[in-house]
Design a protein around this motif. Sequence first.
Motif, PDB file in Angstrom:
ATOM      1  N   ALA A 105      44.991  36.082  31.941  1.00  0.00           N
ATOM      2  CA  ALA A 105      46.328  36.276  31.384  1.00  0.00           C
ATOM      3  C   ALA A 105      46.255  37.030  30.048  1.00  0.00           C
ATOM      4  CB  ALA A 105      47.010  34.930  31.182  1.00  0.00           C
ATOM      5  N   ASN A 106      47.075  38.064  29.915  1.00  0.00           N
ATOM      6  CA  ASN A 106      47.211  38.812  28.660  1.00  0.00           C
ATOM      7  C   ASN A 106      45.873  39.343  28.144  1.00  0.00           C
ATOM      8  OD1 ASN A 106      50.033  38.118  28.570  1.00  0.00           O
ATOM      9  ND2 ASN A 106      49.426  36.099  27.793  1.00  0.00           N
ATOM     10  N   VAL A 107      45.120  39.955  29.034  1.00  0.00           N
ATOM     11  CA  VAL A 107      43.831  40.532  28.646  1.00  0.00           C
ATOM     12  C   VAL A 107      43.908  42.047  28.767  1.00  0.00           C
ATOM     13  CG1 VAL A 107      42.556  38.483  29.343  1.00  0.00           C
ATOM     14  CG2 VAL A 107      42.865  40.343  30.983  1.00  0.00           C
ATOM     15  N   SER A 108      43.010  42.739  28.047  1.00  0.00           N
ATOM     16  CA  SER A 108      42.991  44.201  28.060  1.00  0.00           C
ATOM     17  C   SER A 108      42.024  44.771  29.078  1.00  0.00           C
ATOM     18  CB  SER A 108      42.650  44.722  26.656  1.00  0.00           C
ATOM     19  OG  SER A 108      41.413  44.174  26.207  1.00  0.00           O
ATOM     20  N   SER A 109      40.991  44.024  29.430  1.00  0.00           N
ATOM     21  CA  SER A 109      40.039  44.500  30.444  1.00  0.00           C
ATOM     22  C   SER A 109      39.352  43.320  31.100  1.00  0.00           C
ATOM     23  CB  SER A 109      38.999  45.440  29.825  1.00  0.00           C
ATOM     24  OG  SER A 109      38.149  44.725  28.931  1.00  0.00           O
ATOM     25  N   ILE A 110      38.947  43.529  32.356  1.00  0.00           N
ATOM     26  CA  ILE A 110      38.295  42.472  33.138  1.00  0.00           C
ATOM     27  C   ILE A 110      37.045  43.046  33.787  1.00  0.00           C
ATOM     28  CG2 ILE A 110      38.548  40.812  35.028  1.00  0.00           C
ATOM     29  CD1 ILE A 110      41.596  41.081  34.672  1.00  0.00           C
ATOM     30  N   GLN A 111      35.931  42.358  33.607  1.00  0.00           N
ATOM     31  CA  GLN A 111      34.681  42.718  34.264  1.00  0.00           C
ATOM     32  C   GLN A 111      34.252  41.585  35.185  1.00  0.00           C
ATOM     33  OE1 GLN A 111      32.613  45.571  34.117  1.00  0.00           O
ATOM     34  NE2 GLN A 111      34.433  46.504  33.177  1.00  0.00           N
ATOM     35  N   VAL A 112      33.795  41.947  36.381  1.00  0.00           N
ATOM     36  CA  VAL A 112      33.354  40.976  37.370  1.00  0.00           C
ATOM     37  C   VAL A 112      31.874  41.204  37.652  1.00  0.00           C
ATOM     38  CG1 VAL A 112      33.568  40.212  39.765  1.00  0.00           C
ATOM     39  CG2 VAL A 112      35.617  40.718  38.424  1.00  0.00           C
ATOM     40  N   ALA A 113      31.081  40.138  37.580  1.00  0.00           N
ATOM     41  CA  ALA A 113      29.643  40.219  37.835  1.00  0.00           C
ATOM     42  C   ALA A 113      29.304  39.409  39.077  1.00  0.00           C
ATOM     43  CB  ALA A 113      28.853  39.702  36.629  1.00  0.00           C
ATOM     44  N   LEU A 114      28.700  40.082  40.068  1.00  0.00           N
ATOM     45  CA  LEU A 114      28.276  39.410  41.290  1.00  0.00           C
ATOM     46  C   LEU A 114      26.892  38.820  41.096  1.00  0.00           C
ATOM     47  CD1 LEU A 114      30.566  41.409  42.236  1.00  0.00           C
ATOM     48  CD2 LEU A 114      29.422  41.403  44.472  1.00  0.00           C
ATOM     49  N   GLN A 115      26.541  37.886  41.987  1.00  0.00           N
ATOM     50  CA  GLN A 115      25.247  37.225  41.877  1.00  0.00           C
ATOM     51  C   GLN A 115      24.092  38.125  42.279  1.00  0.00           C
ATOM     52  OE1 GLN A 115      25.354  34.371  40.276  1.00  0.00           O
ATOM     53  NE2 GLN A 115      27.584  34.655  40.314  1.00  0.00           N
ATOM     54  N   ASP A 116      24.387  39.251  42.969  1.00  0.00           N
ATOM     55  CA  ASP A 116      23.318  40.193  43.330  1.00  0.00           C
ATOM     56  C   ASP A 116      23.046  41.211  42.237  1.00  0.00           C
ATOM     57  OD1 ASP A 116      25.483  41.904  43.463  1.00  0.00           O
ATOM     58  OD2 ASP A 116      25.434  42.147  45.635  1.00  0.00           O
ATOM     59  N   GLY A 117      23.694  41.050  41.073  1.00  0.00           N
ATOM     60  CA  GLY A 117      23.439  41.920  39.932  1.00  0.00           C
ATOM     61  C   GLY A 117      24.458  43.026  39.737  1.00  0.00           C
ATOM     62  N   ARG A 118      25.318  43.266  40.698  1.00  0.00           N
ATOM     63  CA  ARG A 118      26.326  44.323  40.554  1.00  0.00           C
ATOM     64  C   ARG A 118      27.451  43.893  39.612  1.00  0.00           C
ATOM     65  NH1 ARG A 118      28.083  45.890  46.507  1.00  0.00           N
ATOM     66  NH2 ARG A 118      27.802  43.641  46.831  1.00  0.00           N
ATOM     67  N   GLN A 119      27.988  44.845  38.879  1.00  0.00           N
ATOM     68  CA  GLN A 119      29.123  44.598  37.981  1.00  0.00           C
ATOM     69  C   GLN A 119      30.166  45.680  38.197  1.00  0.00           C
ATOM     70  OE1 GLN A 119      28.276  43.839  33.854  1.00  0.00           O
ATOM     71  NE2 GLN A 119      26.329  42.815  34.296  1.00  0.00           N
ATOM     72  N   THR A 120      31.423  45.314  38.031  1.00  0.00           N
ATOM     73  CA  THR A 120      32.508  46.265  38.214  1.00  0.00           C
ATOM     74  C   THR A 120      33.740  45.779  37.477  1.00  0.00           C
ATOM     75  OG1 THR A 120      33.819  47.485  39.852  1.00  0.00           O
ATOM     76  CG2 THR A 120      33.378  45.160  40.322  1.00  0.00           C
ATOM     77  N   SER A 121      34.672  46.696  37.229  1.00  0.00           N
ATOM     78  CA  SER A 121      35.946  46.313  36.628  1.00  0.00           C
ATOM     79  C   SER A 121      36.868  45.770  37.707  1.00  0.00           C
ATOM     80  CB  SER A 121      36.594  47.521  35.937  1.00  0.00           C
ATOM     81  OG  SER A 121      36.827  48.552  36.879  1.00  0.00           O
ATOM     82  N   ALA A 122      37.908  45.058  37.284  1.00  0.00           N
ATOM     83  CA  ALA A 122      38.844  44.447  38.232  1.00  0.00           C
ATOM     84  C   ALA A 122      40.273  44.698  37.785  1.00  0.00           C
ATOM     85  CB  ALA A 122      38.591  42.946  38.353  1.00  0.00           C
ATOM     86  N   GLN A 123      41.171  44.749  38.756  1.00  0.00           N
ATOM     87  CA  GLN A 123      42.594  44.929  38.511  1.00  0.00           C
ATOM     88  C   GLN A 123      43.341  43.676  38.941  1.00  0.00           C
ATOM     89  OE1 GLN A 123      44.324  47.963  40.943  1.00  0.00           O
ATOM     90  NE2 GLN A 123      46.405  47.659  40.174  1.00  0.00           N
ATOM     91  N   VAL A 124      44.313  43.244  38.141  1.00  0.00           N
ATOM     92  CA  VAL A 124      45.124  42.084  38.491  1.00  0.00           C
ATOM     93  C   VAL A 124      46.196  42.507  39.491  1.00  0.00           C
ATOM     94  CG1 VAL A 124      46.656  40.273  37.661  1.00  0.00           C
ATOM     95  CG2 VAL A 124      44.717  40.988  36.258  1.00  0.00           C
ATOM     96  N   ILE A 125      46.188  41.885  40.672  1.00  0.00           N
ATOM     97  CA  ILE A 125      47.198  42.150  41.697  1.00  0.00           C
ATOM     98  C   ILE A 125      48.458  41.345  41.424  1.00  0.00           C
ATOM     99  CG2 ILE A 125      47.716  41.997  44.168  1.00  0.00           C
ATOM    100  CD1 ILE A 125      45.692  44.157  43.431  1.00  0.00           C
ATOM    101  N   GLY A 126      48.293  40.093  40.997  1.00  0.00           N
ATOM    102  CA  GLY A 126      49.427  39.237  40.697  1.00  0.00           C
ATOM    103  C   GLY A 126      48.943  37.876  40.254  1.00  0.00           C
TER     104      GLY A 126
END
Length: 350
Positions: A105-126
Amino acid sequence: MQQRSSSHWLRYLLRSIALGLVVAAVVIWVQPYISAWQASRAAPDQPVSFAKAVNRAAPAVVNIYSLSEVRGSYYNRRPNTVLRLGSGIIMDNVGHVLTAAHVVANVSSIQVALQDGRQTSAQVIGSDPVTDLAVLRIELDNLPVIPQDQQLRSSVGDVVLAIGNPLNLGQTITQGIISATGGRMGVINSHADLLQMDAVINEGASGGALVNSEGYLVGINNAQFRGPAGQGVEGIYFAVPYALAYEIMTKLIEEGEVVRGYLGVNTGDRPQTQQQPGILVTGVDTNSPAERAGLRAEDYIIEIAGEPIASSQEGLALISNTAPGTELEVRFIRGNEELTTTVTISKLRY
């Protein structure tokens, strides 16, 4: 005499053969049971392990790192950047991630880290503030998906495992049992039908998975749910049940929000003077559909839209699932008189 002796020996021989066949059949029939019993006695006791469940579910539980800006102090007007921790669950192979709404909630950026080491940005759908759930979208291939069974329902006493990233220590597992299901009135609000368990949920584990002993998703963990006075209680933690979370997720993906109907009444326990099931109105919101329809405090609602109402939970669920603008007939008791009115449901504002 010789013929009688031969007949006697023949009967004896046939009897012996028949007995031998019966004994052989019995031995063949019980042999597997004897072998299994001997094997169980010979094998050492195996420790109870939930490793299979963890291996099935854990890869689909991700770490979520979000950045938000907080207003500076009087002495330092520059805004401060705050890192917020959380967890999420990969729900399908197209990249929808279910998490707790307060994590993003009310954040400027979101990063998601998977357990296999990959990282990526995320978009809020709702997001849905009532159940504190949010859906994110990530753009990655070959995603691990949490095991799900839409027919699965949890019971008190079920063993559960909470998977998340508490305090950014890395993915951890805590174990407990379900203590109560449903009707957790006053925990956050009466819309949320929460699971209560004793599997520990700390900061950073909100939005993580609650799975059963086979690794199937049964709930979405939330460290923010508290008691009626806002206090935390050691050994009492909550999760949104999978069935409710899946319903909310589907609406957020398809519509971007969860629209709920609104009546505008406060409710209380059934008075001892009333034997008939229903809802006691203890208060009416100003300028609400209930007020406009003439409902008052101390009215006793017994039927909505032709459906008998046995409890506040039932009535709230019926109103919540009614589209705004719908007219519903409400039967109620005022004093010793049974009355009927029509209410026009409006949209619940958060």
